[in-house]
Structures are given as structure tokens and as C-alpha cells.
Design a protein around this motif. Structure first.
Motif: not given
Length: 155
Positions: A19-20, A32, A35-36, A39, A92-93, A95-96, A99-100
Motif C-alpha cells: 500500500c505504501y 489517500r 495511504w490509509t 497504515f 503514519w497515524a 499523516d493519515v 490527509t483526511w
């Protein structure tokens, strides 16, 4: 360790890595979502590793990290790499969430995230990985290098 636990632990991190890589493709939308998903798979990997390997013990995870590092470094072990994984999960959390929420944290943040992630994923797949994951990681990083080279603007 039971085989289902080993499979869950390995395949969740492999899915996170996939996924990355997919999320970094410049023409793929919606990035997005990938990316999610990455994570979410990584969080599942951490939970599986702590459940099946470390029995929810930070000390056991530290010792296992130390053992793996010693095996790779000719006897010099250090468990502190575990903290990099904790920071990785937190970044990562964050950054997720960014994005949201539509937050813009600027180019320095994006560069930090990508360099940090590349460093950790490279170590996890190529340096500490074995067999097929090592070659898959090397191929993934070759692909990322080609993407980066294509997108570098020389002035």
C-alpha cells in the motif's frame, strides 16, 4: 509461535509495504485510500507481532529487536530500534489524520515522512528481510528510485 500467527504478522506488514508503494504512484488516485489502508495494515502488523511474538510485552519486543540486530551485526545487538517503529506508527497515524482532515503541513513535513518511511521500509525489507521479501523490497525501492529520478527537476 503458531503458523497462523506468523502468517498474519508477515502478510499484514507485506500488505502495508504494498500500500505504501502504491500510494506513492504519482498518477494513482485516490492516494489517500491507499495511504490509509497501508497504515491500517501496519497497525494490524504491530498488534499481531505483539500478540503472537511478544505477548504484549515491550521488554520482550526490545529483547527480540536486540537479538535480531545482533544476528545481523555480528553480535552487536541494540533493542532501541523498536522506538523507531513506535515513532513510525505515530508519524503514519498523524499523516493519515492530516490527509483526511485536509491539513497542509508543508513540504518539509512531506519530505521528512517520505525519507523516514523509505529508511524504515528499506531496513525492514532489504536489510532485515529474508528470501522473497528482500527481493520484493529491493525491486520496490528500485521502482521508487526511478520515480524519484523522473520527477527531479534540475535547475
Amino acid at each position: 509461535m503458531n503458523p497462523p500467527g506468523e502468517a498474519i504478522t508477515l502478510w499484514t506488514v507485506r500488505a502495508a509495504f504494498a500500500c505504501y508503494l502504491i500510494a506513492l504512484h504519482p498518477r494513482l488516485e485516490p492516494r489517500r485510500a491507499w495511504w490509509t489502508a497501508g497504515f491500517a495494515f501496519f497497525a494490524a502488523h504491530v498488534a499481531a507481532a505483539f500478540h503472537f511474538y511478544h505477548h504484549w510485552s515491550h521488554a520482550a519486543a526490545w529483547l527480540d529487536t536486540q537479538r535480531q540486530t545482533a544476528a545481523l551485526m555480528g553480535g552487536r545487538g541494540w533493542g532501541g530500534g523498536l522506538w523507531f517503529n513506535y515513532v513510525f506508527a505515530a508519524v503514519w497515524a498523524a499523516d493519515v489524520a492530516r490527509t483526511w482532515l485536509g491539513a497542509k503541513w508543508g513540504r518539509p513535513w512531506r519530505i521528512f515522512v517520505q525519507v523516514f518511511f523509505a529508511f524504515l521500509f528499506f531496513n525492514a525489507t532489504v536489510v532485515f528481510g529474508h528470501g522473497a521479501i528482500r527481493w520484493t523490497g529491493a525491486a520496490g525501492f528500485l521502482w521508487l528510485g526511478l520515480l524519484a529520478a523522473r520527477n527531479i527537476r534540475f535547475r
